[in-house]
Write a protein that holds these residues in place. Structure first.
Motif, PDB file in Angstrom:
ATOM      1  N   MET A 405       0.895  -1.246   0.173  1.00 38.95           N
ATOM      2  CA  MET A 405      -0.146  -0.009  -0.145  1.00 38.95           C
ATOM      3  C   MET A 405       0.801   1.128  -0.145  1.00 38.95           C
ATOM      4  N   ASP A 406       2.204   1.167   0.573  1.00 41.59           N
ATOM      5  CA  ASP A 406       3.040   2.353   0.396  1.00 41.59           C
ATOM      6  C   ASP A 406       3.218   2.500  -0.649  1.00 41.59           C
ATOM      7  N   PHE A 407       3.589   1.650  -1.757  1.00 35.22           N
ATOM      8  CA  PHE A 407       3.820   2.111  -3.008  1.00 35.22           C
ATOM      9  C   PHE A 407       2.636   2.870  -3.843  1.00 35.22           C
ATOM     10  N   MET A 408       1.581   2.829  -3.470  1.00 29.87           N
ATOM     11  CA  MET A 408       0.446   3.337  -4.063  1.00 29.87           C
ATOM     12  C   MET A 408       0.270   4.826  -3.812  1.00 29.87           C
ATOM     13  N   LYS A 409       0.930   5.306  -2.526  1.00 28.56           N
ATOM     14  CA  LYS A 409       0.893   6.682  -2.088  1.00 28.56           C
ATOM     15  C   LYS A 409       1.929   7.569  -2.954  1.00 28.56           C
ATOM     16  N   GLY A 410       2.787   6.639  -3.777  1.00 28.71           N
ATOM     17  CA  GLY A 410       3.693   7.666  -4.694  1.00 28.71           C
ATOM     18  C   GLY A 410       3.154   8.305  -5.823  1.00 28.71           C
ATOM     19  N   GLU A 411       3.640   9.246  -6.328  1.00 26.93           N
ATOM     20  CA  GLU A 411       3.275   9.630  -7.668  1.00 26.93           C
ATOM     21  C   GLU A 411       3.749   9.053  -9.165  1.00 26.93           C
ATOM     22  N   LYS A 412       3.047   8.670  -9.622  1.00 23.71           N
ATOM     23  CA  LYS A 412       3.712   7.958 -11.264  1.00 23.71           C
ATOM     24  C   LYS A 412       4.485   9.093 -11.941  1.00 23.71           C
ATOM     25  N   LYS A 413       5.603   8.724 -12.312  1.00 26.71           N
ATOM     26  CA  LYS A 413       6.165   9.291 -13.300  1.00 26.71           C
ATOM     27  C   LYS A 413       6.924   8.569 -14.551  1.00 26.71           C
ATOM     28  N   SER A 414       6.300   8.810 -15.514  1.00 29.11           N
ATOM     29  CA  SER A 414       6.657   7.708 -16.718  1.00 29.11           C
ATOM     30  C   SER A 414       6.889   8.674 -17.900  1.00 29.11           C
ATOM     31  N   ILE A 415       7.451   8.338 -18.883  1.00 27.01           N
ATOM     32  CA  ILE A 415       7.582   8.980 -20.147  1.00 27.01           C
ATOM     33  C   ILE A 415       6.968   8.082 -21.282  1.00 27.01           C
ATOM     34  N   PRO A 416       5.879   8.680 -21.861  1.00 21.09           N
ATOM     35  CA  PRO A 416       5.237   8.043 -22.963  1.00 21.09           C
ATOM     36  C   PRO A 416       6.278   7.835 -24.196  1.00 21.09           C
ATOM     37  N   ILE A 417       6.232   6.838 -24.864  1.00 25.44           N
ATOM     38  CA  ILE A 417       7.119   6.464 -25.957  1.00 25.44           C
ATOM     39  C   ILE A 417       6.573   5.694 -27.095  1.00 25.44           C
ATOM     40  N   ALA A 418       6.722   6.018 -28.393  1.00 24.63           N
ATOM     41  CA  ALA A 418       6.073   5.219 -29.370  1.00 24.63           C
ATOM     42  C   ALA A 418       6.811   3.748 -29.429  1.00 24.63           C
ATOM     43  N   ASN A 419       5.902   2.806 -29.961  1.00 20.53           N
ATOM     44  CA  ASN A 419       6.494   1.399 -30.171  1.00 20.53           C
ATOM     45  C   ASN A 419       7.116   1.519 -31.453  1.00 20.53           C
ATOM     46  N   ASP A 420       8.434   2.213 -31.485  1.00 23.89           N
ATOM     47  CA  ASP A 420       9.598   2.304 -32.234  1.00 23.89           C
ATOM     48  C   ASP A 420      10.675   2.415 -31.924  1.00 23.89           C
ATOM     49  N   TYR A 421      11.826   1.653 -32.416  1.00 27.35           N
ATOM     50  CA  TYR A 421      13.158   1.492 -31.847  1.00 27.35           C
ATOM     51  C   TYR A 421      13.882   2.735 -32.081  1.00 27.35           C
ATOM     52  N   GLN A 422      13.592   3.510 -32.907  1.00 25.19           N
ATOM     53  CA  GLN A 422      14.402   4.981 -33.092  1.00 25.19           C
ATOM     54  C   GLN A 422      13.751   5.912 -32.218  1.00 25.19           C
ATOM     55  N   ALA A 423      12.651   5.984 -31.820  1.00 25.09           N
ATOM     56  CA  ALA A 423      12.230   6.678 -30.559  1.00 25.09           C
ATOM     57  C   ALA A 423      13.015   6.362 -29.166  1.00 25.09           C
ATOM     58  N   PHE A 424      13.217   4.968 -29.165  1.00 27.44           N
ATOM     59  CA  PHE A 424      13.979   4.732 -27.840  1.00 27.44           C
ATOM     60  C   PHE A 424      15.516   4.943 -28.086  1.00 27.44           C
ATOM     61  N   ARG A 425      15.967   4.924 -29.358  1.00 26.30           N
ATOM     62  CA  ARG A 425      17.334   5.286 -29.327  1.00 26.30           C
ATOM     63  C   ARG A 425      17.665   6.633 -29.340  1.00 26.30           C
ATOM     64  N   GLU A 426      16.915   7.543 -29.672  1.00 26.59           N
ATOM     65  CA  GLU A 426      16.846   8.754 -29.564  1.00 26.59           C
ATOM     66  C   GLU A 426      16.842   9.350 -28.092  1.00 26.59           C
ATOM     67  N   PHE A 427      16.026   8.605 -27.188  1.00 30.33           N
ATOM     68  CA  PHE A 427      15.782   8.938 -25.836  1.00 30.33           C
ATOM     69  C   PHE A 427      17.286   8.400 -25.078  1.00 30.33           C
ATOM     70  N   LEU A 428      18.034   7.442 -25.456  1.00 32.83           N
ATOM     71  CA  LEU A 428      19.275   6.937 -24.858  1.00 32.83           C
ATOM     72  C   LEU A 428      20.125   7.939 -25.437  1.00 32.83           C
ATOM     73  N   LEU A 429      20.126   8.379 -26.448  1.00 28.24           N
ATOM     74  CA  LEU A 429      21.330   9.384 -27.055  1.00 28.24           C
ATOM     75  C   LEU A 429      21.312  10.654 -26.367  1.00 28.24           C
ATOM     76  N   GLN A 430      20.001  10.937 -26.081  1.00 21.86           N
ATOM     77  CA  GLN A 430      19.763  12.596 -25.475  1.00 21.86           C
ATOM     78  C   GLN A 430      20.091  12.411 -23.976  1.00 21.86           C
ATOM     79  N   SER A 431      20.372  11.333 -23.482  1.00 17.59           N
ATOM     80  CA  SER A 431      20.517  10.817 -21.989  1.00 17.59           C
ATOM     81  C   SER A 431      22.002  11.070 -21.911  1.00 17.59           C
ATOM     82  N   VAL A 432      22.784  10.955 -22.740  1.00 21.91           N
ATOM     83  CA  VAL A 432      24.115  10.693 -22.508  1.00 21.91           C
ATOM     84  C   VAL A 432      24.885  12.144 -22.057  1.00 21.91           C
TER      85      VAL A 432
END
Length: 432
Positions: A405-432
């Motif tokens: 129940m303690d987990f349920m109290k937290g605020e969800k933080k997620s980043i929507p991303i397309a079902n596309d490898y290039q989108a994932f790749r760009e995210f990883l490169l931007q995080s460098v």
């Protein structure tokens, strides 16, 4: 000890390379070049040992060529900080409860071992851990690696296809844990992670590894609770059958590793929902991955299980031997729900949907045999992790553990991303 790729036995690497690479360059999974066999007398003495003492013996047999005695003890002590009780619910039928860890799922064992082993092997290197999850892997890895120095965790999960509680367990931590909400299914997430490992442009800019069961550091330690379960069976028991709820098939592969290492297990039951690729193979059909289908046992919604090739490798590629040792069963959502209700009514025991699938497989297998078996099914997650499904099925309220129940109290933080490898790749490169 060297580790070979399931796609090419001549490609071998060290323990450090296998753990940090996660996946072989040819997309194969790493396997130990040889599996040590523990003596029957040692396995018999495990009846008198604690869980940790069993862990010291098994991990030493597998890793003593690469790790010191002190490192092995540290690994086991860090991993086995909670019990895995064997609970008898019917005559000859036992539930192995693997949900007493911090995120209340079996993957806590592998995630804690993996994070500790990586910290020993990284030698101050910075690494990104990429994880695809259909539910419990994300929560276990996020919590197992949270705050680990030198490690950034990126979790990909299918939007709308994990329970709210599972989602909260890996989207509320922040810090070194980032959650990517993918517009797709689990197989899409897994595909994107695999593509990242093989992308030369990424390899030149960052050190990538995985904490899915494709990584030996996540997979191998799961064999420990099979040894522990057998040691807790009543003396004078008959043949042993384990029924494992199976999605990506890492858990059952870990049990088969234990059997190859000398644990006397007569048969494994691979129990799945309607994502029945492996049960169909075990019945004699070719291995034919398919798009996954959403079910109430969502952690098993996998249409292309990566660890299938580990099953074959454990039996030297002998398909006949594999089909003789492993029996496949699959069940619909309605059958799963009926089993949950029937067991609750007859025994008072509450199963989650995945445990219910394993229970059904075990009962069907045992009913097909002329001689008696001691049957163990794996209850891989606390029923509260699937609260909506369980409460609706049983028509009663669950007593929820406070740490859930303690987990349920937290605020969800997620980043929507397309079902596309290039989108994932760009995210990883931007995080460098």
């Amino acid at each position: 000890m060297k580790y070979f790729s399931t796609n090419d036995r001549t490609h071998t690497v060290s323990l450090q390379e296998a753990v940090i690479q996660g996946l072989a360059p040819d997309q194969g999974l790493y396997m130990p070049e040889s599996i040590p066999v523990l003596s029957p007398s040692l396995i018999q003495r495990m009846r008198e040992m604690s869980f940790r003492e069993i862990g010291y013996e098994v991990i030493a047999a597998l890793f003593s060529e690469d790790l010191s005695v002190e490192q092995i003890r540290d690994l086991v002590d860090h991993t086995l900080q909670f019990d895995a009780p064997l609970v008898q619910i019917e005559e000859h039928v036992f539930s192995l409860e693997l949900f007493h860890g911090p995120t209340l799922a079996f993957k806590d064992f592998g995630a804690r071992f993996c994070s500790k082993l990586m910290s020993l092997l990284l030698d101050k290197q910075q690494v990104k851990v990429l994880v695809a999850t259909s539910g419990d892997t994300g929560s276990a890895v996020a919590n197992g690696f949270f705050g680990v120095e030198g490690v950034e965790v990126v979790i990909l999960y299918p939007s709308g296809k994990v329970s709210e509680l599972q989602e909260k367990q890996f989207t509320t931590l922040g810090g070194n844990v980032t959650a990517l909400e993918v517009d797709g299914v689990f197989d899409d997430c897994q595909r994107m992670v695999k593509e990242a490992f093989l992308d030369p442009a990424l390899k030149g800019k960052m050190l990538l590894t995985s904490a899915n069961s494709i990584n030996i550091a996540r997979w191998i330690p799961q064999c420990l609770y099979y040894f522990y379960a057998v040691s807790r069976l009543p003396e004078g028991h008959g043949k042993i059958a384990f029924s494992v709820p199976s999605g990506n098939f890492g858990n059952i592969a870990a049990g088969m590793l234990a059997e190859r290492a000398g644990l006397p297990i007569e048969v494994f039951v691979a129990a799945t929902n309607v994502n029945k690729v492996v049960p169909a193979y075990l019945e004699g059909h070719p291995f034919a991955p398919k798009p996954s289908i959403q079910t109430i046992s969502n952690s098993m919604d996998v249409g292309n299980p990566s660890n299938f090739y580990r099953l074959l490798a454990l039996y030297g590629g002998d398909e006949a031997m594999l089909r003789d040792k492993v029996k496949g069963y699959f069940y619909s959502d309605s059958q799963t729900s009926e089993a949950m209700k029937a067991v609750r009514k007859s025994t008072g025991y509450t199963m989650d949907p995945h445990g219910a699938v394993a229970y059904l497989g075990l009962k069907d297998f045992m009913a097909s045999q002329e001689e008696p078996y001691e049957g163990i099914f794996l209850e891989t997650a606390h029923p509260g992790k699937f609260r909506d499904v369980v409460e609706e099925t049983l028509d009663e309220s669950l007593d929820m553990p406070s740490r859930l129940m303690d987990f349920m109290k937290g605020e969800k933080k997620s980043i929507p991303i397309a079902n596309d490898y290039q989108a994932f790749r760009e995210f990883l490169l931007q995080s460098v």
